[in-house]
Design a protein around this motif. Sequence first.
Motif, mmCIF file in Angstrom:
data_model
loop_
_atom_site.group_PDB
_atom_site.id
_atom_site.type_symbol
_atom_site.label_atom_id
_atom_site.label_comp_id
_atom_site.label_asym_id
_atom_site.label_seq_id
_atom_site.Cartn_x
_atom_site.Cartn_y
_atom_site.Cartn_z
ATOM 1 N N ALA A 53 0.834 -1.215 0.000
ATOM 2 C CA ALA A 53 0.000 0.000 0.000
ATOM 3 C C ALA A 53 0.863 1.257 0.000
ATOM 4 C CB ALA A 53 -0.937 0.000 1.208
ATOM 5 N N ASN A 54 1.959 1.250 0.768
ATOM 6 C CA ASN A 54 2.832 2.422 0.816
ATOM 7 C C ASN A 54 3.483 2.709 -0.525
ATOM 8 O OD1 ASN A 54 2.417 3.219 3.450
ATOM 9 N ND2 ASN A 54 4.169 2.104 4.278
ATOM 10 N N LEU A 57 0.638 4.170 -2.856
ATOM 11 C CA LEU A 57 0.157 5.498 -2.462
ATOM 12 C C LEU A 57 1.247 6.556 -2.622
ATOM 13 C CD1 LEU A 57 -1.974 4.649 0.712
ATOM 14 C CD2 LEU A 57 -2.829 5.402 -1.510
ATOM 15 N N TYR A 58 2.398 6.328 -1.999
ATOM 16 C CA TYR A 58 3.448 7.339 -2.059
ATOM 17 C C TYR A 58 4.103 7.383 -3.438
ATOM 18 C CZ TYR A 58 2.859 7.721 2.966
ATOM 19 O OH TYR A 58 2.333 7.936 4.217
ATOM 20 N N PHE A 62 0.464 10.319 -3.441
ATOM 21 C CA PHE A 62 -0.649 10.474 -2.514
ATOM 22 C C PHE A 62 -0.126 10.445 -1.072
ATOM 23 C CE2 PHE A 62 -3.011 7.969 -5.980
ATOM 24 C CZ PHE A 62 -3.403 9.122 -6.636
ATOM 25 N N PRO A 64 -1.536 10.155 2.723
ATOM 26 C CA PRO A 64 -2.668 9.961 3.641
ATOM 27 C C PRO A 64 -2.546 10.847 4.889
ATOM 28 C CG PRO A 64 -1.679 7.863 2.980
ATOM 29 C CD PRO A 64 -0.746 8.934 2.546
ATOM 30 N N THR A 88 -8.105 3.327 -5.216
ATOM 31 C CA THR A 88 -7.169 3.615 -4.123
ATOM 32 C C THR A 88 -7.813 3.469 -2.746
ATOM 33 O OG1 THR A 88 -7.667 5.992 -4.266
ATOM 34 C CG2 THR A 88 -5.770 5.177 -5.537
ATOM 35 N N MET A 91 -6.061 0.660 -0.749
ATOM 36 C CA MET A 91 -4.784 1.010 -0.123
ATOM 37 C C MET A 91 -4.992 1.950 1.056
ATOM 38 S SD MET A 91 -4.780 0.859 -3.590
ATOM 39 C CE MET A 91 -4.098 -0.244 -4.824
ATOM 40 N N LEU A 92 -5.934 2.892 0.911
ATOM 41 C CA LEU A 92 -6.148 3.855 1.995
ATOM 42 C C LEU A 92 -6.773 3.185 3.211
ATOM 43 C CD1 LEU A 92 -5.603 6.834 2.457
ATOM 44 C CD2 LEU A 92 -7.952 7.318 1.792
ATOM 45 N N LYS A 95 -4.123 1.619 5.208
ATOM 46 C CA LYS A 95 -3.383 2.592 6.021
ATOM 47 C C LYS A 95 -4.192 3.044 7.235
ATOM 48 C CE LYS A 95 0.026 3.918 5.440
ATOM 49 N NZ LYS A 95 1.261 3.297 5.985
ATOM 50 N N ASN A 192 -10.392 10.737 -2.484
ATOM 51 C CA ASN A 192 -10.057 9.672 -3.434
ATOM 52 C C ASN A 192 -10.721 9.858 -4.791
ATOM 53 O OD1 ASN A 192 -9.085 8.840 -0.954
ATOM 54 N ND2 ASN A 192 -9.418 6.680 -1.376
ATOM 55 N N MET A 208 -4.642 12.797 0.790
ATOM 56 C CA MET A 208 -5.855 11.988 0.879
ATOM 57 C C MET A 208 -6.292 11.974 2.345
ATOM 58 S SD MET A 208 -5.350 8.682 -1.577
ATOM 59 C CE MET A 208 -5.861 8.725 -3.299
#
Length: 259
Positions: A53-54, A57-58, A62, A64, A88, A91-92, A95, A192, A208
């Motif tokens: 997920a990291n 996202l990163y 993005f 969080p 997404t 993934m969020l 997190k 999102n 996000m």
Amino acid sequence: MKLLKYPFILIWRIWFYVLMLCTIILLSPLFLILTSSDRYYHQFFWLVRNVWANVILYGMGFYPVIEREQEIERGKSYVLIANHTSMTDIMLMLKASRNPFVFVGKKELARIPIFGFFYKRVCIMVDRNNIKSRTEVYERAKKRLDDGLSICIFPEGGVPDEEVFLDEFKDGAFRLAIAYQIPIVPMTFADNKKRFSYTFLSGSPGIMRVKVHTFLETTGLTVADRVALKEQAREIIGEQLHAFRAEEEQEVSGSSFFR
């Protein structure tokens, strides 16, 4: 000016799928081991939350930002819910919860190459058009809850239409929470849809925001209470979406005032 942006958005969008594919391929030896038995699920969850997920996202730019009204207790089971308008969201949600949970999702996702192979091994799949499939979800969810895990369900069921502000919620998450007398954790995902919607040539990197609301207790509730509980959860998430939108409009008007 918009036409000039499209090539960059196209490359950025393709990059999302490259990240997903490459991380799954690179991690696949570990995924194969950790999905071979339910007793390794905690380790699998740690890997997808803190690595997969990291990276996505990163890697997409993005960031969080999670605000919590109440903390999730370690070792306790919950039903996690949120509005659902983007790929997404998966993934969020990873997190947003340190406690291991299992997604309940539509069986169509199992058709996605490579991703679908592992999806079938770790998620609870449901065919919403099949009554038997919906019933079996409760049996599989019970097994996961008995293992000390939580369950995540997006009660809208996925909303590709960007014009829909917040769709009607389905009963499943609320029936499940009441059946096993566990709290519901409502979350609002603010950005999102704007950051990475289902419209291909759209989106942008950025923050996000997530609001984790006060949990809804189900102790003492019966299946007859599911509608009221469902509407309460939808109202909480809807009001927060309106609040986020009002903040954005205020920021826009403020910035244009000082131009």
